[in-house]
Design an enzyme around this catalytic site. Structure first.
Site, PDB file in Angstrom:
ATOM      1  N   LYS A  92       0.864  -1.192   0.000  1.00 57.47           N
ATOM      2  CA  LYS A  92       0.000   0.000   0.000  1.00 57.47           C
ATOM      3  C   LYS A  92       0.889   1.226   0.000  1.00 57.47           C
ATOM      4  O   LYS A  92       2.020   1.186   0.520  1.00 57.47           O
ATOM      5  CB  LYS A  92      -0.875   0.012   1.252  1.00 57.47           C
ATOM      6  CG  LYS A  92      -2.103   0.873   1.146  1.00 57.47           C
ATOM      7  CD  LYS A  92      -3.231   0.134   0.436  1.00 57.47           C
ATOM      8  CE  LYS A  92      -4.542   0.858   0.532  1.00 57.47           C
ATOM      9  NZ  LYS A  92      -5.677  -0.040   0.285  1.00 57.47           N
ATOM     10  N   ASP A 130      -6.987   3.956  -4.582  1.00 55.33           N
ATOM     11  CA  ASP A 130      -7.591   3.877  -3.247  1.00 55.33           C
ATOM     12  C   ASP A 130      -8.282   5.225  -3.032  1.00 55.33           C
ATOM     13  O   ASP A 130      -8.675   5.878  -4.015  1.00 55.33           O
ATOM     14  CB  ASP A 130      -6.507   3.566  -2.197  1.00 55.33           C
ATOM     15  CG  ASP A 130      -7.098   3.215  -0.834  1.00 55.33           C
ATOM     16  OD1 ASP A 130      -7.623   2.104  -0.690  1.00 55.33           O
ATOM     17  OD2 ASP A 130      -7.038   4.042   0.099  1.00 55.33           O
TER      18      ASP A 130
HETATM   19  N1  LIG Z   1     -11.395   1.763  -4.286  1.00 54.30           N
HETATM   20  C1  LIG Z   1     -11.237   0.480  -4.028  1.00 54.30           C
HETATM   21  O1  LIG Z   1     -11.232  -0.363  -4.930  1.00 54.30           O
HETATM   22  C2  LIG Z   1     -11.086   0.008  -2.630  1.00 54.30           C
HETATM   23  C3  LIG Z   1     -11.252   0.859  -1.552  1.00 54.30           C
HETATM   24  N2  LIG Z   1     -11.241   0.344  -0.294  1.00 54.30           N
HETATM   25  C4  LIG Z   1     -11.441   1.185   0.859  1.00 54.30           C
HETATM   26  O2  LIG Z   1     -12.747   1.754   0.813  1.00 54.30           O
HETATM   27  C5  LIG Z   1     -12.752   3.026   1.456  1.00 54.30           C
HETATM   28  C6  LIG Z   1     -13.296   4.078   0.491  1.00 54.30           C
HETATM   29  O3  LIG Z   1     -12.494   4.062  -0.682  1.00 54.30           O
HETATM   30  P1  LIG Z   1     -12.993   4.706  -2.058  1.00 54.30           P
HETATM   31  O4  LIG Z   1     -14.450   4.595  -2.163  1.00 54.30           O
HETATM   32  O5  LIG Z   1     -12.131   4.145  -3.102  1.00 54.30           O
HETATM   33  O6  LIG Z   1     -12.591   6.203  -1.840  1.00 54.30           O
HETATM   34  P2  LIG Z   1     -13.236   7.510  -2.513  1.00 54.30           P
HETATM   35  O7  LIG Z   1     -12.194   8.536  -2.418  1.00 54.30           O
HETATM   36  O8  LIG Z   1     -13.822   7.200  -3.825  1.00 54.30           O
HETATM   37  O9  LIG Z   1     -14.440   7.861  -1.509  1.00 54.30           O
HETATM   38  C7  LIG Z   1     -14.249   8.111  -0.166  1.00 54.30           C
HETATM   39  C8  LIG Z   1     -15.598   8.464   0.437  1.00 54.30           C
HETATM   40  O10 LIG Z   1     -15.442   8.618   1.850  1.00 54.30           O
HETATM   41  C9  LIG Z   1     -16.094   9.821   2.238  1.00 54.30           C
HETATM   42  N3  LIG Z   1     -15.507  10.349   3.452  1.00 54.30           N
HETATM   43  C10 LIG Z   1     -14.277  10.880   3.625  1.00 54.30           C
HETATM   44  N4  LIG Z   1     -14.133  11.319   4.883  1.00 54.30           N
HETATM   45  C11 LIG Z   1     -15.283  11.043   5.512  1.00 54.30           C
HETATM   46  C12 LIG Z   1     -15.765  11.257   6.819  1.00 54.30           C
HETATM   47  N5  LIG Z   1     -15.005  11.825   7.741  1.00 54.30           N
HETATM   48  N6  LIG Z   1     -17.035  10.851   7.124  1.00 54.30           N
HETATM   49  C13 LIG Z   1     -17.815  10.284   6.196  1.00 54.30           C
HETATM   50  N7  LIG Z   1     -17.417  10.058   4.945  1.00 54.30           N
HETATM   51  C14 LIG Z   1     -16.175  10.436   4.604  1.00 54.30           C
HETATM   52  C15 LIG Z   1     -15.912  10.756   1.060  1.00 54.30           C
HETATM   53  O11 LIG Z   1     -16.830  11.801   1.116  1.00 54.30           O
HETATM   54  C16 LIG Z   1     -16.165   9.792  -0.082  1.00 54.30           C
HETATM   55  O12 LIG Z   1     -17.560   9.646  -0.287  1.00 54.30           O
HETATM   56  C17 LIG Z   1     -11.312   3.249   1.909  1.00 54.30           C
HETATM   57  O13 LIG Z   1     -11.163   2.754   3.216  1.00 54.30           O
HETATM   58  C18 LIG Z   1     -10.516   2.365   0.959  1.00 54.30           C
HETATM   59  O14 LIG Z   1      -9.267   2.002   1.472  1.00 54.30           O
HETATM   60  C19 LIG Z   1     -11.079  -0.987  -0.062  1.00 54.30           C
HETATM   61  C20 LIG Z   1     -10.895  -1.852  -1.093  1.00 54.30           C
HETATM   62  C21 LIG Z   1     -10.794  -1.420  -2.462  1.00 54.30           C
HETATM   63  O1  LIG Z   2      -7.058  -3.121  -6.427  1.00 53.41           O
HETATM   64  C1  LIG Z   2      -6.074  -3.252  -5.748  1.00 53.41           C
HETATM   65  O2  LIG Z   2      -5.045  -3.755  -6.133  1.00 53.41           O
HETATM   66  C2  LIG Z   2      -6.020  -2.798  -4.322  1.00 53.41           C
HETATM   67  C3  LIG Z   2      -7.269  -2.279  -3.744  1.00 53.41           C
HETATM   68  C4  LIG Z   2      -6.964  -1.793  -2.377  1.00 53.41           C
HETATM   69  O3  LIG Z   2      -6.119  -0.956  -2.184  1.00 53.41           O
HETATM   70  C5  LIG Z   2      -7.646  -2.374  -1.244  1.00 53.41           C
HETATM   71  O4  LIG Z   2      -8.234  -3.447  -1.386  1.00 53.41           O
HETATM   72  O5  LIG Z   2      -7.586  -1.794  -0.158  1.00 53.41           O
END
Ligand SMILES: NC(=O)C1=CN([C@@H]2O[C@H](COP(=O)(O)OP(=O)(O)OC[C@H]3O[C@@H](n4cnc5c(N)ncnc54)[C@H](O)[C@@H]3O)[C@@H](O)[C@H]2O)C=CC1
Ligand SMILES: O=C(O)CCC(=O)C(=O)O
Length: 433
Positions: free
Chosen positions: A107, A147
């Site tokens: 990461k 991410d």
């Molecule tokens: N994008 C991916 O494929 C993956 C993401 N994740 C995890 O999922 C989570 C979200 O990631 P994404 O959706 O990709 O990010 P993103 O950047 O697309 O969205 C993040 C969301 O969290 C909200 N947010 C931020 N601070 C906040 C707060 N204090 N209270 C409430 N909402 C808040 C934002 O407004 C936004 O809606 C993270 O923990 C990330 O590590 C896990 C696996 C894969």
């Molecule tokens: O798609 C990936 O390789 C990683 C996604 C990721 O960062 C996560 O699962 O937290």
């Protein structure tokens, strides 16, 4: 019961140690897994639009590659720090192992808010970061992905910069790319689809009819929005959505596709006409399913006792502290842990990588069917293991993945069984301390 710590690295280690103990793993296993194998901190200059030069700092943590190349996203968020990146890379190792994909965990990230920069500046920052970490990443070495606050455009700049820095065009060095540029169909939807699918599997086990359930969603970015869309498609009513701009509520259900359109333009859910603003805490609302899809340490000892949802499917990494886990488990909440619930993203990243390496593209249905099978199979195995060992699903998920990683590390000769006499002596020593 107050939190022992909110340091996510300490939390990740505690989760691993707890599962190693339940498993009766050789002490060498935790000894190896408690630290990342390599971490890198980089600083690089960027010429800003106003002509000044600013130095930016970034991190990449490579936790463990016993099962395959390091894999995991790059986060752009003001709270990013070395410990957070180390914790997130640790969780990646177990996540990849849970679904049985041949990767280890990595990461990275930078402590920036992309909204503070113009598009030109953001491109330069992304390129600078990719160039700086180029010596330790590669298609067969370490494969970053999006991410929080990073996306397919950023991955594309990074692929291009990596090619310029190394002289090698390797589209598979980053995943989560746009479909028109070596990306995979169904990757954008993958993490949210998986989070919703895991909630549905849990509902099946509890004999809950999705047509009668209400859902609260924290986070409406890539993960939260698609988790909402798929659970709505399955018949559930998403009554509340919260993000960094506020929380909205509609007891008759929020139209998720319309909210996605609104969110694209307004960069937040606040002000959406199809719901009302509320000051209620999204995490403790009276709903059947809760999907935390934002950041770490959201469910804590402070609020876990007030959670009313019967099912939690963790889209975010590390949204629940160990103390909150204990409270939720005692209260009978079924919690599908992050390393399983949000593994859909890395699973389809793996499919993207396989397609890149073979220069062949699969259909949307093929990708999503494969993703669902891997995740549902893992859910079944973990559900059974949790029952067998009378542990929560998080512990069971760690037990399953640690066993696989431990076996690989042993086969590779990274450790051999610690002689039983030494274990007895070590336990005796601990007992006297
Ligand atoms: N994008 C991916 O494929 C993956 C993401 N994740 C995890 O999922 C989570 C979200 O990631 P994404 O959706 O990709 O990010 P993103 O950047 O697309 O969205 C993040 C969301 O969290 C909200 N947010 C931020 N601070 C906040 C707060 N204090 N209270 C409430 N909402 C808040 C934002 O407004 C936004 O809606 C993270 O923990 C990330 O590590 C896990 C696996 C894969
Ligand atoms: O798609 C990936 O390789 C990683 C996604 C990721 O960062 C996560 O699962 O937290």
């Amino acid at each position: 019961m107050a939190e022992k710590t909110l340091n996510v690295l300490e939390i990740a280690r505690e989760q691993v140690k707890h599962a190693c103990d339940k498993l009766g793993a050789d002490p060498a296993v935790y000894e190896i897994l408690k630290n990342p194998m390599r971490v890198m901190e980089v600083s690089f200059p960027v010429k800003m639009d106003d002509g000044t030069t600013k130095s930016f700092t970034g991190y990449r943590s490579q936790h463990n590659n016993a099962c395959g190349p390091f894999k995991g996203g790059l986060r752009f968020h003001p709270a990013v720090c070395m410990d957070e990146v180390k914790a997130l890379s640790t969780w990646m190792t177990f996540k990849c192992s849970v679904v049985g994909i041949p990767y280890g965990g990595g990461k990275g990230g930078m402590a920036i808010d992309p909204r503070d920069y113009s598009q030109t500046e953001l491109e330069k920052i992304a390129r600078g970061f990719a160039r700086a970490i180029a010596p330790i990443i590669g298609e067969k070495e370490d494969i970053p992905a999006p991410d929080v606050n990073t996306n397919g455009q950023i991955m594309s700049w990074m692929v291009d910069e990596y090619a310029q820095a190394t002289g090698e065009f390797q589209p598979g060095v980053f995943t989560g790319k746009p479909v028109d540029f070596y990306g995979s169909l169904a990757r954008t939807e993958a993490t949210g689809y998986g989070v919703a699918t895991m909630a549905m599997e849990a509902a099946k086990k509890l004999n809950i009819d999705l047509n009668n359930v209400t859902v609260a969603l924290q986070g409406f970015g890539n993960v939260g929005s698609y988790a909402g869309m798929y659970i709505e498609e399955a018949g559930a009513k998403v009554v509340a959505v919260g993000d960094h701009t506020g929380t909205i509520y509609n007891e008759n259900g929020i139209n998720i596709k319309a909210l996605m359109e609104y969110n694209k333009v307004n960069r937040g859910v606040k002000g959406f006409e199809g719901a009302e603003h509320t000051e209620d805490n999204i995490l403790t609302m009276d709903v059947d399913i809760l999907m935390p899809c934002a950041l770490e340490n959201q469910l804590t000892s402070e609020n876990a006792g007030d959670v009313k949802a019967k099912i939690i499917s963790e889209g975010a990494n590390g949204p629940t502290t160990p103390e909150a886990d204990k409270i939720l488990s005692k209260n009978g909440t079924t919690l599908v842990p992050d390393i399983l619930a949000n593994s859909g993203g890395v699973t389809v990243s793996y499919f993207e990588w396989v397609q890149n390496l073979s220069r062949y593209n699969w259909s949307f249905e093929e990708v999503q069917t494969k993703q669902k099978k891997l995740m549902v199979d893992a859910f079944e195995d973990i559900w059974s293991l949790a029952k067998e060992y009378e542990v929560d699903m998080r512990t069971a998920a760690y037990m399953m993945s640690i066993k696989r990683i431990a076996d690989a590390m042993k086969m590779r000769g990274w450790y051999s069984d610690t002689p039983q006499t030494e274990i007895v002596e070590e336990k005796a020593l601990l007992a006297t301390e």
